[in-house]
Scaffold this active site. Structure first.
Site, mmCIF file in Angstrom:
data_model
loop_
_atom_site.group_PDB
_atom_site.id
_atom_site.type_symbol
_atom_site.label_atom_id
_atom_site.label_comp_id
_atom_site.label_asym_id
_atom_site.label_seq_id
_atom_site.Cartn_x
_atom_site.Cartn_y
_atom_site.Cartn_z
ATOM 1 N N GLY A 150 55.496 -1.439 79.527
ATOM 2 C CA GLY A 150 56.851 -0.814 79.020
ATOM 3 C C GLY A 150 57.592 -1.662 78.190
ATOM 4 C CD1 TRP A 152 62.433 -5.490 74.662
ATOM 5 C CD2 TRP A 152 64.280 -4.384 74.575
ATOM 6 N NE1 TRP A 152 62.601 -5.489 73.265
ATOM 7 C CE2 TRP A 152 63.656 -4.494 73.217
ATOM 8 C CE3 TRP A 152 65.468 -3.548 74.522
ATOM 9 C CZ2 TRP A 152 64.661 -4.119 72.046
ATOM 10 C CZ3 TRP A 152 65.951 -3.130 73.424
ATOM 11 C CH2 TRP A 152 65.607 -3.595 72.392
ATOM 12 C CG ASN A 153 64.147 1.184 75.211
ATOM 13 O OD1 ASN A 153 63.274 1.279 75.858
ATOM 14 N ND2 ASN A 153 64.418 1.878 74.084
ATOM 15 C CE LYS A 176 53.460 -6.851 79.688
ATOM 16 N NZ LYS A 176 54.767 -7.107 79.420
ATOM 17 C CB SER A 178 59.721 -5.572 78.274
ATOM 18 O OG SER A 178 60.222 -6.690 77.592
ATOM 19 C CD GLU A 179 59.262 -12.418 77.915
ATOM 20 O OE1 GLU A 179 59.003 -11.614 77.037
ATOM 21 O OE2 GLU A 179 59.453 -13.415 77.629
ATOM 22 C CB SER A 229 56.931 -2.455 68.113
ATOM 23 O OG SER A 229 55.816 -3.339 68.476
ATOM 24 C CB THR A 232 52.778 -3.607 70.648
ATOM 25 O OG1 THR A 232 53.765 -4.606 70.265
ATOM 26 C CG2 THR A 232 52.148 -4.085 71.838
ATOM 27 C CD GLU A 250 55.797 8.739 74.145
ATOM 28 O OE1 GLU A 250 56.269 8.953 73.198
ATOM 29 O OE2 GLU A 250 55.033 9.490 74.848
ATOM 30 C CB CYS A 284 61.860 4.727 70.702
ATOM 31 S SG CYS A 284 62.053 6.068 71.855
ATOM 32 C CD GLU A 458 55.721 8.433 78.152
ATOM 33 O OE1 GLU A 458 56.754 8.068 77.858
ATOM 34 O OE2 GLU A 458 54.937 7.655 79.199
HETATM 35 P P1 NDP Z 1 57.108 -4.455 71.899
HETATM 36 O O1 NDP Z 1 55.928 -3.765 71.100
HETATM 37 O O2 NDP Z 1 57.277 -5.800 71.550
HETATM 38 O O3 NDP Z 1 56.591 -4.569 73.305
HETATM 39 C C1 NDP Z 1 56.249 -3.287 74.404
HETATM 40 C C2 NDP Z 1 55.251 -3.892 75.406
HETATM 41 O O4 NDP Z 1 54.218 -4.367 75.013
HETATM 42 C C3 NDP Z 1 55.912 -5.373 76.088
HETATM 43 O O5 NDP Z 1 55.825 -5.070 77.597
HETATM 44 C C4 NDP Z 1 55.168 -6.455 75.364
HETATM 45 O O6 NDP Z 1 55.432 -7.418 76.381
HETATM 46 C C5 NDP Z 1 53.798 -5.752 75.641
HETATM 47 N N1 NDP Z 1 52.840 -6.296 74.484
HETATM 48 C C6 NDP Z 1 53.065 -6.928 73.500
HETATM 49 N N2 NDP Z 1 51.957 -7.540 72.962
HETATM 50 C C7 NDP Z 1 50.889 -6.826 73.677
HETATM 51 C C8 NDP Z 1 49.547 -6.740 73.418
HETATM 52 N N3 NDP Z 1 48.940 -7.522 72.663
HETATM 53 N N4 NDP Z 1 48.931 -6.144 74.298
HETATM 54 C C9 NDP Z 1 49.382 -5.556 75.606
HETATM 55 N N5 NDP Z 1 50.671 -5.525 75.467
HETATM 56 C C10 NDP Z 1 51.522 -6.172 74.798
HETATM 57 O O7 NDP Z 1 58.355 -3.355 71.930
HETATM 58 P P2 NDP Z 1 59.734 -3.777 72.491
HETATM 59 O O8 NDP Z 1 59.487 -4.241 73.997
HETATM 60 O O9 NDP Z 1 60.348 -5.010 71.609
HETATM 61 O O10 NDP Z 1 60.287 -2.512 72.359
HETATM 62 C C11 NDP Z 1 60.875 -1.891 71.284
HETATM 63 C C12 NDP Z 1 59.849 -1.100 70.645
HETATM 64 O O11 NDP Z 1 59.763 -0.076 71.246
HETATM 65 C C13 NDP Z 1 60.500 -0.563 69.419
HETATM 66 O O12 NDP Z 1 59.791 -0.465 68.365
HETATM 67 C C14 NDP Z 1 60.900 0.986 69.836
HETATM 68 O O13 NDP Z 1 60.936 1.930 69.018
HETATM 69 C C15 NDP Z 1 59.756 1.190 70.890
HETATM 70 N N6 NDP Z 1 60.047 2.241 72.057
HETATM 71 C C16 NDP Z 1 59.446 3.410 71.759
HETATM 72 C C17 NDP Z 1 59.850 4.465 72.849
HETATM 73 C C18 NDP Z 1 59.177 5.822 72.701
HETATM 74 O O14 NDP Z 1 59.098 6.308 73.742
HETATM 75 N N7 NDP Z 1 58.437 6.397 71.576
HETATM 76 C C19 NDP Z 1 60.720 4.063 73.737
HETATM 77 C C20 NDP Z 1 61.605 2.950 73.796
HETATM 78 C C21 NDP Z 1 61.127 1.958 72.855
HETATM 79 P P3 NDP Z 1 56.338 -8.487 76.179
HETATM 80 O O15 NDP Z 1 57.380 -8.049 75.233
HETATM 81 O O16 NDP Z 1 56.766 -8.893 77.536
HETATM 82 O O17 NDP Z 1 55.967 -9.770 75.345
#
Ligand code: NDP
Length: 484
Positions: A150, A152-153, A176, A178-179, A229, A232, A250, A284, A458
């Site tokens: 997940g 964090w939003n 899992k 977001s931290e 993102s 990721t 997503e 997003c 989804e």
């Molecule tokens: P991140 O991509 O930084 O992180 C998303 C999740 O992936 C977190 O739980 C993160 O852990 C985890 N993660 C990071 N690296 C890896 C890896 N190599 N393997 C597996 N898991 C990993 O996104 P944010 O949390 O910063 O969220 C913002 C982003 O999410 C924006 O780009 C936004 O557009 C997108 N988003 C998309 C949505 C959609 O439905 N399309 C809805 C909401 C947000 P941790 O952060 O704990 O390190």
């Protein structure tokens, strides 16, 4: 006394578990910087416990009738609704989003997903295909263990949007969070358990990206659904490819919102506010490139500025507040960096732009005008309360500019001309679109992106396809006619 500190960091096999052999991390309340909980990231031992529990539980869960599985999900939906306020207060602590939002958009949206997929579970069926005397039947079967990761939003909503279809189809899930926002998914796990979900079917493991990556690499994981993102998403897709695991991604967006000269101005301004400032812009699907027809641009900006003056910025737990802080210091730095770039590249700052002088990660709602397509703020996802107004005059031209992005999550059109509305939406390259509205996300509608914004959908009946697989069975009624 109200406490945001969970019993332990992880929820595995129906109970809270802890492994204190690693360093703890702090969970910060974005509105005050207070440390509201401390969490341990998942260790190898925790990850193994979660995988073993999910594996032990999944087949029995899948063997139950869909109606029985659905009943558990619908009971969980009822429990969530009954505890909406408590869960919303926790969501506000986790994310900083105002209670005036979380009471309506988070736990309730999670409950909708559990209720909807609970209702569908009994309809996860195959079909019968008659072929003369012979026939084929199909079975729709679970994938096995699904990994949910997940952002964090929307920590409660994301956990439920992934868990509901996964569990409805007979899968087990390891989630899992977001931290940055680790608290809400634990409550969902508790509630599912209380609703009668067998131990091990839904587990929560905390940690950063490395924990998500370690879980994903395990061959016992059959599918991953990530909200995060694009960067990721690419890593997750690559890792999943090693075992050809199924994926739902997503990802981010830089969505266009096109406002034609005949639009109802107040509705268009309202749409632009929903598309940029709800959840302090950390959504997003936000329509952050607001293309406004030149003929109404100044009137639009005047009306928008006047409406933004009415934003009530303050304590997110005060229900009169409707604009809260950003989620973290990191996000604050990112958004401030984009604002500085907008100014240096020549965009006109209409309002906002500055950090507010108070504890917490508060940034004023920000509007830029005279933004051109090449500017950084018009190309990159900001994920904060920053709206960019771009001018246009010609329909074909604005459609081409709206599509000139690698993203394709959402798009919106405001116009009173219904032919134009459908014509333009038909040409926009985006998965979730809106006409005279923005950011509605009912569970009945598919949600997801085109292009770099994602893979799969989804919500809606469509999500069942992404959490199940088809087996087809040919049944011969007569003798086998072999060549020798
Ligand atoms: P991140 O991509 O930084 O992180 C998303 C999740 O992936 C977190 O739980 C993160 O852990 C985890 N993660 C990071 N690296 C890896 C890896 N190599 N393997 C597996 N898991 C990993 O996104 P944010 O949390 O910063 O969220 C913002 C982003 O999410 C924006 O780009 C936004 O557009 C997108 N988003 C998309 C949505 C959609 O439905 N399309 C809805 C909401 C947000 P941790 O952060 O704990 O390190």
């Amino acid at each position: 006394m109200y406490s945001t500190q969970p019993t332990a960091s992880h929820f595995i096999n129906g109970r809270y578990v802890e492994d204190i052999s690693v360093a703890r991390f702090d969970v910060i309340y974005p509105a005050s910087w207070a440390v509201i909980a401390q969490i341990y990231a998942g260790t190898d031992h925790i990850i193994e416990q979660a995988l073993s529990a999910a594996q032990a539980a999944q087949q029995d869960w899948a063997a139950r009738s869909g109606t029985e599985r659905g009943r558990v999900l619908r009971r969980a939906a009822d429990l969530i609704r009954a505890r909406n306020r408590e869960l919303s207060v926790l969501e506000t602590h986790d994310t900083g989003k105002p209670l005036s939002e979380t009471l309506y958009a988070d736990a309730t949206s999670g409950a909708d997903a559990l209720e909807y997929f609970g209702g569908l579970a009994g309809n996860v069926t195959g079909e019968h295909i008659q072929l003369g005397e012979d026939w084929v039947y199909t079975r729709r079967e679970a994938l096995g263990i699904c990994l949910g990761i997940g952002a964090w939003n929307y920590p409660t909503q994301i956990a439920c949007w992934k868990a509901a279809p996964a569990l409805a189809c007979g899968n087990a899930m390891i989630f899992k969070p977001s931290e940055t926002t680790p608290l809400c998914a634990l409550k969902i796990a508790e509630i599912l358990s209380e609703a009668g979900l067998p131990d091990g079917v839904f587990n929560v493991v905390q940690g950063q990206g490395d924990v998500g990556a370690a879980l994903l690499q395990d061959p016992r994981i059959n599918k991953v659904s990530l909200t995060g993102s694009v960067a990721t998403g690419r890593k997750v897709y690559q890792s999943a490819a090693a075992d050809l695991k199924q994926v739902t991604l997503e990802l981010g967006g830089k969505s266009p919102l096109i406002i034609f000269e005949d639009a109802d101005l107040d509705n268009a301004v309202g749409g632009a506010i929903l598309a940029n400032f709800y959840s302090s812009g950390q959504i997003c699907s936000n329509g952050t490139r607001v293309f406004v027809h030149k003929a109404i641009k100044e009137a639009f900006l005047d009306r928008l500025s006047a409406r933004l003056d009415q934003a009530v910025i303050g304590d997110p737990l005060d229900e009169t507040t409707n604009f809260g802080p950003l989620v973290s210091d990191r996000q604050m730095q990112i958004v401030q960096g984009f604002i500085a770039q907008g100014i240096s590249e020549g965009a006109r700052l209409v309002c906002g732009g500055q950090r507010l002088e108070r504890p917490g990660y508060y940034l004023a709602p920000t509007v830029f005008a005279d933004v051109s397509d090449e500017m950084t703020i018009a190309r990159e996802e900001i994920f904060g309360p920053v709206l960019s107004v771009l001018d246009f005059e010609d329909e074909a031209d604005v459609v081409a500019r709206a599509n000139n992005t690698e993203y394709g999550l959402s798009a919106g059109v405001f116009t009173r001309d219904i032919s134009r509305a459908h014509r333009v939406i038909g040409k926009l390259q985006a998965g979730s679109c809106f006409i005279n509205s923005y950011n509605d996300a009912p569970v009945e509608a598919p949600f997801g992106g085109m292009k770099l914004s994602g893979i799969g959908r989804e919500n809606s009946k469509n999500a069942i396809e992404h959490y199940s697989q088809l087996k087809s069975v040919y049944v011969r009624m007569g003798d086998v006619d072999a060549p020798f």
